[in-house]
Scaffold this motif. Structure first.
Motif, PDB file in Angstrom:
ATOM      1  N   PHE A  83      46.402  36.707  38.521  1.00 29.13           N
ATOM      2  CA  PHE A  83      45.319  35.736  38.627  1.00 29.13           C
ATOM      3  C   PHE A  83      45.686  34.631  39.617  1.00 29.13           C
ATOM      4  N   CYS A  86      37.226  38.252  38.965  1.00 26.96           N
ATOM      5  CA  CYS A  86      38.093  38.710  37.875  1.00 26.96           C
ATOM      6  C   CYS A  86      37.433  39.804  37.048  1.00 26.96           C
ATOM      7  N   THR A 135      38.706  34.640  31.844  1.00 26.66           N
ATOM      8  CA  THR A 135      38.995  33.961  33.112  1.00 26.66           C
ATOM      9  C   THR A 135      39.169  32.470  32.882  1.00 26.66           C
TER      10      THR A 135
END
Length: 119
Positions: free
Chosen positions: A12, A31, A42
């Motif tokens: 991420f 994402c 997220t």
């Protein structure tokens, strides 16, 4: 700042570093597409990384507080501290592990040492 990231957090973070500044809505879509995450996942991971002092989410725009190179430099120093008692020579000996350095590599290391040597 806490230096360790889970694998999913690292993936991420790499997305953010690559694309920043990025809108949080765009990040949610990305994402979902690339990691299979829901919106709530997220935002939870983003919140955690913001609390660790790595990113910030202001006015729905995500940017880094720590650049990628800074983050990994801190991680590396922490690793040397934890695994080798802070001894850079012990770390290098373990890293090299009996391999031979090329003339170029040896010259680069000597130059780096000279640049950072205490007077």
């Amino acid at each position: 700042m806490k230096d360790k990231l889970a694998q999913s957090e690292r993936r991420f973070a790499e997305l953010i570093w690559r694309l920043e500044p990025i809108g949080s809505g765009e990040l949610v879509k990305l994402c979902s597409r690339e990691m299979g995450w829901k919106k709530s996942t997220t935002y939870t991971v983003l919140k955690n990384l913001c609390e660790k002092g790595i990113f910030q989410n202001q006015n729905a725009v995500v940017t880094s507080l720590l650049k990628k190179d800074e983050f990994y430099a801190r991680q590396s120093r922490r690793f040397v501290e934890d695994a080798f008692g802070g001894s850079l020579p012990k770390f290098l000996a373990a890293f090299i592990g009996g391999r031979k350095l090329s003339d170029t590599q040896a010259a680069e290391l000597k130059k780096l040492i000279d640049e950072h040597k205490e007077s």
